[in-house]
Design an enzyme around this catalytic site. Sequence first.
Site, PDB file in Angstrom:
ATOM      1  CB  THR A  45     -33.512-139.805 -12.015  1.00  0.00           C
ATOM      2  OG1 THR A  45     -34.616-138.969 -12.366  1.00  0.00           O
ATOM      3  CG2 THR A  45     -32.327-139.445 -12.882  1.00  0.00           C
ATOM      4  CE1 TYR A 131     -42.308-138.248  -9.224  1.00  0.00           C
ATOM      5  CE2 TYR A 131     -41.061-140.136  -8.415  1.00  0.00           C
ATOM      6  CZ  TYR A 131     -41.335-139.228  -9.412  1.00  0.00           C
ATOM      7  OH  TYR A 131     -40.637-139.283 -10.596  1.00  0.00           O
ATOM      8  CE  LYS A 159     -39.885-135.623  -9.100  1.00  0.00           C
ATOM      9  NZ  LYS A 159     -38.886-136.713  -9.294  1.00  0.00           N
ATOM     10  CB  ILE A 202     -37.422-133.300  -7.166  1.00  0.00           C
ATOM     11  CG1 ILE A 202     -37.673-132.922  -5.700  1.00  0.00           C
ATOM     12  CG2 ILE A 202     -36.637-134.614  -7.239  1.00  0.00           C
ATOM     13  CD1 ILE A 202     -38.502-133.931  -4.920  1.00  0.00           C
TER      14      ILE A 202
END
Length: 291
Positions: A45, A131, A159, A202
Site C-alpha cells: 500500500t 508476508y 501477514k 494489517i
Amino acid sequence: MFEGVLPALITPFTKDDTIDRTGLIKNIEFAENGKVTGVVVCGTTGESATLSTAEHMEVIDIAVECANVPVVAGTGSNNTAEAVELTKHAEEAGASGALVISPYYNKPNKAGLISHFRTIAEAVEIPIVLYNVPSRTGQDISLEVITELAKIDNIVGIKEASGNLDKASQIIENTMDEDFKVTSGDDGLTLPIMSIGGCGVISVVANIVPDRMSRLVNAFNEGDTATAQQLHYEIAPLIRALFTETNPVPIKRAMNLVGLNAGHLRPPLAPISAENNKLLANCLKELGCLQ
C-alpha cells in the site's frame, strides 16, 4: 505489537514527487486517533516497489520519529542482500519490527525461501513478520516452509494475504507450539481469521476508517461478536470498492476525496477509472466520510 489493527500506510508524495513528510506525519496522527495498535510503512500500500532505497529509509525514519505506536517497516525485496540492508536500517532507526514479503519474480524453491528469510532474521534482533501475498509476488509460501520458518526465534508471525481461510487455519494449527501470530492481510477476512485464532489485521481500509476497524477487532476480542459482525458488514462495501483496481490506486483516491494526505500515484500506476471513482465516492458517503 503485531496484534490488533495496523494500517498499511500509503506513502504521500509532494507535487515535486518527493516524500511528503508533513502528510505522512498527519496520516500517522489520524490513524493513532483511530486507536490503532501500530502502523506499517513501506508495504504494498505504501508503493514500496517504486521507492528508492534512500526514500524507503526516509519513510521509516519519519514514521519512527513521529509515531506514538509501534512502527513495523516493510523491508522485503527479491534481492536478499537488499532486504538485509533495509531490515538492518529499520532496526537501527528504532522500528519495532519488520514485515518481509516473499521474493517476487525470482520464485525460489523451498530451500531458497528458507535461506532468504533465515538470512534476514539472523542479521537483526527485531521481530520479523512474513508476508504472503501470492497475487502480487507470483508465489504462495507453502505451509511446509511457513512451519519451518516459525521455529526461528525472531520470526514471530505472518501477514496472510492469500485469501485462503483454510490455509490460515492450517498455519495456526501447525504453529501452535511456537509463539507465532497469524494476522489477516485481507480486510474482508479480518473477522473470519480472528474467529479461527488470528490476531488482527494489517489493513488498507484503516487508512480511512481506523476507528471502525479498531472497534471491530476490539469488539471481537471482548466477546461482542454481534458488534463485530455489524461493523464488518458496515465497512464491507468500502473494502470491496478499495479493491476494484490495483492497491493502492483506490485507497489513495479515497483519501484525497475526504481531505486526507495521499498525493499522486507513482507510474506505472494510473488514476482510478471514472466508474470506480463513482462507486468509491458513494461508499464513502454511505459511511459518512464524504458529504
